[in-house]
Design a protein around this motif. Structure first.
Motif, short mmCIF file in Angstrom:
data_model
loop_
_atom_site.label_atom_id
_atom_site.label_comp_id
_atom_site.label_asym_id
_atom_site.label_seq_id
_atom_site.Cartn_x
_atom_site.Cartn_y
_atom_site.Cartn_z
N THR A 34 0.78 -1.39 -0.18
CA THR A 34 -0.02 -0.06 0.00
C THR A 34 0.94 1.17 -0.10
O THR A 34 2.07 1.37 0.08
CB THR A 34 -0.88 0.00 1.25
N GLN A 36 0.89 3.41 2.36
CA GLN A 36 1.22 3.52 3.49
C GLN A 36 2.44 2.54 3.84
O GLN A 36 3.52 2.98 4.58
CB GLN A 36 0.24 2.87 4.72
N GLU A 39 5.35 4.63 2.32
CA GLU A 39 5.83 5.74 2.99
C GLU A 39 6.61 5.18 4.30
O GLU A 39 7.67 5.76 4.69
CB GLU A 39 4.60 6.72 3.35
N SER A 40 6.12 4.16 4.83
CA SER A 40 6.81 3.54 5.99
C SER A 40 8.20 3.33 5.62
O SER A 40 9.23 3.55 6.28
CB SER A 40 5.94 2.47 6.68
#
Length: 179
Positions: A34, A36, A39-40
């Motif tokens: 994802t 997310q 970005e992580s």
């Protein structure tokens, strides 16, 4: 083997950070990662670039396509993963963490695996450090990685180590750099 592999250092705010993070996600999460997850990964990699002793390398072909990357840093008391590793090791095994380089990631694009990219990144990274030992973890079912590391002189320190959780046991491996 791929000819003309260019290996260059990478660091904080690197121009290829997003490509590195995407390759991380494809390699360790899979194609369904994802935004997310992305970005992580980008934030985590960027955070690691500021750790003491950080060394990061990226491999590209002559067209500038990212083929793979690797990085690690000096293992120091108080670091999150260092403490997790230490908790898994016996008093005798803990000596691996003295003057140690944590070999954190090695990822190669699926289209060029088994063509020498990972070996070149591995060898170059370890040739540029000045620690007595290096440690890494990999999932117990990751036989290609385990076989690569064993062929490069790594040894199993502990099998079935619940470094982060009991649901994701790892193999802890070590390599003596200077003897």
């Amino acid at each position: 083997m791929i000819n003309n592999i260019m290996i260059k250092q990478f660091g904080k705010k690197d121009e290829d950070l997003h490509r590195i993070a995407a390759l991380y996600c494809k390699t360790f999460i899979g194609g369904t990662y994802t935004s997310q997850d992305f970005e992580s990964a980008a934030n985590n990699i960027n955070k690691h670039t500021s750790y003491e002793g950080f060394k990061g390398l990226k491999a590209k072909d002559e067209n500038g396509t990212l083929l793979g990357f690797t990085y690690g840093y000096t293992s120091l008391p108080g670091q999150f993963y260092r403490e997790k590793l230490a908790a898994q090791l016996s008093d005798q095994q803990i000596e691996w963490l003295i003057d140690c380089f944590e070999f954190v990631e090695l990822a190669v694009d699926a289209n060029v695996r088994r063509m020498g990219v990972g070996r070149k990144l591995h060898d170059r990274l370890l040739s540029e450090i000045d620690h007595n030992t290096s440690v890494l973890t990999t999932p117990i079912e990751n036989n290609p990685a385990i076989n690569l590391y064993i062929s490069k002189g790594w040894e199993v320190i502990k099998e079935n180590a619940a470094v982060i959780s009991t649901d994701d046991v790892q193999v802890i491996m070590g390599k003596r750099i200077y003897q």
